[in-house]
Design a protein around this motif. Sequence first.
Motif, PDB file in Angstrom:
ATOM      1  N   ALA A 266       0.844  -1.262  -0.142  1.00  0.00           N
ATOM      2  CA  ALA A 266      -0.046   0.224   0.176  1.00  0.00           C
ATOM      3  C   ALA A 266       0.943   1.277  -0.004  1.00  0.00           C
ATOM      4  N   PRO A 267       0.545   2.168  -0.850  1.00  0.00           N
ATOM      5  CA  PRO A 267       1.429   3.446  -0.945  1.00  0.00           C
ATOM      6  C   PRO A 267       1.586   4.209   0.460  1.00  0.00           C
ATOM      7  N   SER A 268       0.528   4.043   1.366  1.00  0.00           N
ATOM      8  CA  SER A 268       1.002   4.868   2.675  1.00  0.00           C
ATOM      9  C   SER A 268       1.844   4.188   3.522  1.00  0.00           C
ATOM     10  N   ARG A 269       2.089   2.677   3.437  1.00  0.00           N
ATOM     11  CA  ARG A 269       2.812   2.307   4.241  1.00  0.00           C
ATOM     12  C   ARG A 269       4.083   1.946   3.825  1.00  0.00           C
ATOM     13  N   THR A 270       5.068   2.981   4.109  1.00  0.00           N
ATOM     14  CA  THR A 270       6.395   3.149   3.626  1.00  0.00           C
ATOM     15  C   THR A 270       7.329   2.869   4.720  1.00  0.00           C
ATOM     16  N   LEU A 271       8.534   2.552   4.737  1.00  0.00           N
ATOM     17  CA  LEU A 271       9.486   2.386   5.629  1.00  0.00           C
ATOM     18  C   LEU A 271       9.732   3.708   6.366  1.00  0.00           C
ATOM     19  N   GLU A 272       9.736   4.937   5.730  1.00  0.00           N
ATOM     20  CA  GLU A 272       9.662   6.006   6.490  1.00  0.00           C
ATOM     21  C   GLU A 272       8.637   6.435   7.240  1.00  0.00           C
ATOM     22  N   SER A 273       7.285   6.242   6.792  1.00  0.00           N
ATOM     23  CA  SER A 273       6.240   6.654   7.622  1.00  0.00           C
ATOM     24  C   SER A 273       6.036   5.721   8.951  1.00  0.00           C
ATOM     25  N   LEU A 274       6.357   4.403   8.642  1.00  0.00           N
ATOM     26  CA  LEU A 274       6.150   3.512   9.641  1.00  0.00           C
ATOM     27  C   LEU A 274       7.280   3.267  10.677  1.00  0.00           C
ATOM     28  N   TYR A 275       8.553   3.819  10.153  1.00  0.00           N
ATOM     29  CA  TYR A 275       9.736   3.220  11.280  1.00  0.00           C
ATOM     30  C   TYR A 275      10.602   4.382  11.065  1.00  0.00           C
ATOM     31  N   LEU A 276      11.272   4.907  10.097  1.00  0.00           N
ATOM     32  CA  LEU A 276      12.315   6.108  10.317  1.00  0.00           C
ATOM     33  C   LEU A 276      11.713   7.211  10.893  1.00  0.00           C
ATOM     34  N   ALA A 277      10.735   7.791  10.336  1.00  0.00           N
ATOM     35  CA  ALA A 277      10.198   9.111  11.191  1.00  0.00           C
ATOM     36  C   ALA A 277       9.593   9.040  12.384  1.00  0.00           C
ATOM     37  N   PRO A 278       8.847   7.923  12.657  1.00  0.00           N
ATOM     38  CA  PRO A 278       8.630   7.659  14.154  1.00  0.00           C
ATOM     39  C   PRO A 278       9.641   7.463  15.030  1.00  0.00           C
ATOM     40  N   LEU A 279      10.833   6.605  14.560  1.00  0.00           N
ATOM     41  CA  LEU A 279      11.975   6.483  15.298  1.00  0.00           C
ATOM     42  C   LEU A 279      13.015   7.821  15.642  1.00  0.00           C
ATOM     43  N   ALA A 280      12.874   8.869  14.700  1.00  0.00           N
ATOM     44  CA  ALA A 280      13.639   9.986  14.738  1.00  0.00           C
ATOM     45  C   ALA A 280      12.835  10.777  15.727  1.00  0.00           C
ATOM     46  N   ALA A 281      11.375  10.602  15.787  1.00  0.00           N
ATOM     47  CA  ALA A 281      10.726  11.688  16.747  1.00  0.00           C
ATOM     48  C   ALA A 281      10.668  11.127  18.026  1.00  0.00           C
ATOM     49  N   ARG A 282      10.675   9.843  18.325  1.00  0.00           N
ATOM     50  CA  ARG A 282      10.706   9.151  19.721  1.00  0.00           C
ATOM     51  C   ARG A 282      12.244   9.533  20.178  1.00  0.00           C
ATOM     52  N   VAL A 283      13.176   9.313  19.226  1.00  0.00           N
ATOM     53  CA  VAL A 283      14.691   9.705  19.728  1.00  0.00           C
ATOM     54  C   VAL A 283      14.826  11.288  20.227  1.00  0.00           C
ATOM     55  N   ARG A 284      14.395  12.116  19.503  1.00  0.00           N
ATOM     56  CA  ARG A 284      14.027  13.419  20.199  1.00  0.00           C
ATOM     57  C   ARG A 284      13.464  13.584  21.158  1.00  0.00           C
ATOM     58  N   ALA A 285      12.621  12.888  21.522  1.00  0.00           N
ATOM     59  CA  ALA A 285      11.556  13.055  22.574  1.00  0.00           C
ATOM     60  C   ALA A 285      12.241  12.399  23.868  1.00  0.00           C
ATOM     61  N   GLN A 286      13.178  11.160  23.579  1.00  0.00           N
ATOM     62  CA  GLN A 286      13.649  10.488  24.751  1.00  0.00           C
ATOM     63  C   GLN A 286      15.077  10.986  25.207  1.00  0.00           C
ATOM     64  N   GLY A 287      15.366  12.057  24.528  1.00  0.00           N
ATOM     65  CA  GLY A 287      16.699  12.651  24.919  1.00  0.00           C
ATOM     66  C   GLY A 287      17.693  11.820  24.193  1.00  0.00           C
TER      67      GLY A 287
END
Length: 287
Positions: free
Chosen positions: A87-108
């Motif tokens: 499905a076009p919406s289920r990309t590696l970036e949207s499901l993993y890369l961007a959420p991980l980057a956001a979490r790392v920023r939020a988690q110090g």
Amino acid sequence: MALTTRRRALTTLGAALAGTLALPATQASAGEQRRGPRPLWHAHAHNDYEHPRPLLDALDHRFGSVEADIFLVGDQLLVAHDPGDLAPSRTLESLYLAPLAARVRAQGGSVYRGYRKPLQLLIDIKTEGSSTYRELDRHLSRYRHLFTTHAHGRVHPGPVTAVVSGDRAARIPMEAQAVRHAFYDGRLTDFGGSATASLIPLISDNWTLNFTWQGTGAFPDTERAKLRGIVAQAHARGQQVRFWATTDTPGPARDGLWTELLAAGVDYLNTDDLAGAETFLDTHRTR
């Protein structure tokens, strides 16, 4: 496994890739208030993207490793198990890369607050390996500060370590890079080769092709010795070990098999059962 052996085995990947020591029981609650709940570094979320909330469900269960299968479609990396599920919406970036980057920023600066050991992101390539890896490298480069990097012969640990599995042709462009943001998932056939843990930090293989025991009855002595020999050889080279195709049906057989894997020093329990693995590992805390 002795602590000195464990430290020696993981030296090549740097101190941030070493196992986190468990706090004494009397100190755990205070430590968790400062650091957050203790991650389950042994837990690998097989086909993680099939859970209701990819990545997030595994992190809620404190997993140390998650797996995403990718297909190259145009210039997009789509996540699915089979081509019919793309499905076009289920990309590696949207499901993993961007959420991980956001979490790392939020988690110090780390995936799990207060724990510097990287989360492993196992990326299983389902399309032709060389071309898919080149696109994957472009994606990972956009998040270069998120990932453990190998640059000019040295490993620089980051909050997430990407390990590339699947189509074996990916190894060719990886080995040619002076700077890369991913590592290679080896097989037992890679033992004895020239590649070190700086390229192959993980050895994965099919349990059923190497062992007959599935957790019921006694573990044959010859197979226990074989398993421990594999782990010892990998750890001596600074590599970790994972087996797939282990029984994953809740019950005594799975508990028996997982107990033997942990006793042998296997680094990851491969599972689709997030809650079951969390309960088991909380009961069998080793490191």
